[in-house]
Design a protein around this motif. Structure first.
Motif: not given
Length: 272
Positions: A206-209, A215-216
């Motif tokens: 699972v991604a860290g955020g 995002s940019l």
């Protein structure tokens, strides 16, 4: 032995003569006895000489036989020597052949080593004419054309790998869908481009955020204006297959997933 026989006849003749003279009284008896004794002694000497001559003849005959035997043995020895010389000659010829064969084998091995070195050099030269990709895949975004010069460090194409070590699914799940999701859980995957075919997979991480954080232009509510927006967390899902299904699963395709939160197919020390 003609001489001995003549001597014996003469002695016999004189003996008979003196014997007759003794009988007639013309010769004294004493002188006849002396003559008879001399005759007997001469006869004994003649017989002794005859015996010696016969013995010598036997020795000569034996010597001749020994000489013949020695001649035969000498001839046999000469033949054996000739055979030995021939055998030695053949052995020397065979040894010479072995030496020639060894020299020939050494020369052939040297030629083989030289040919192998040339082959390696040719392979190296050939490899220098080829540009090998660091990994297998499908060529995409090719910007080079035939006849164009390629400069070092100048990209001219992209390679999209299709092996499952480099292909995975990123599922952006809403926060409300995450409470029961854990690493190692089984996932059922369907690909829109491959109808009527389901694949097994598993939750890898699972991604860290959330996606908005990376995002940019990440959201910044320092002004105090806050609007609650449901965030999505990227979840990486791996295929359970060892090989890509007919190489038809490509990066960027749309998929549908169903996570079985009650079944685990991988062990992991962490939950997310």
């Amino acid at each position: 032995m003609p001489g001995l026989m003549a001597l014996q006849r003469n002695a016999q003749y004189y003996y008979d003569r003196f014997k007759n003279l003794a009988k007639s009284g013309d010769v004294p008896g004493q002188e006849f006895d002396n003559r008879e004794a001399a005759y007997r002694e001469a006869i004994a000497k003649v017989e002794s000489l005859q015996s010696d001559i016969k013995g010598t003849e036997r020795q000569v005959l034996a010597s001749e036989l020994q000489l013949q035997e020695a001649s035969v043995r000498l001839e046999q020895s000469r033949k054996a020597l000739a055979n030995t010389d021939a055998t030695v000659g053949r052995a020397e010829a065979e040894q010479m052949q072995l030496t020639v064969a060894a020299d020939t084998a050494l020369g052939l091995r040297n030629q083989q080593a030289l040919a192998e070195a040339k082959l390696r050099q040719a392979k190296l030269n050939l490899s220098n004419t080829l540009i090998r990709a660091p990994r297998a895949g499908v060529i995409s975004r090719r910007t080079i054309q035939v006849g164009k010069t390629v400069e070092a460090h100048d990209p001219f194409l992209s390679i999209v790998p299709l092996d499952f070590d480099n292909v995975w699914i990123v599922a952006n799940l809403r926060e409300q869908q995450m409470p029961n999701v854990r690493v190692g859980q089984a996932v059922k995957i369907t690909v829109d481009a491959i109808s009527k075919q389901a694949f097994e997979g598993w939750v890898e991480s699972v991604a860290g955020g959330s996606g908005a954080v990376f995002s940019l232009f990440p959201p910044d509510n320092a002004t105090g204006n806050f609007v609650r927006v449901v965030q999505r967390l990227p979840v990486r899902i791996r295929f359970g297959l060892k090989e890509n299904f007919q190489n038809r699963i490509r990066p960027g395709m749309s998929t549908r997933i169903t996570i079985d939160t009650a079944r685990y197919v991988r062990n992991s020390p962490q939950e997310w």
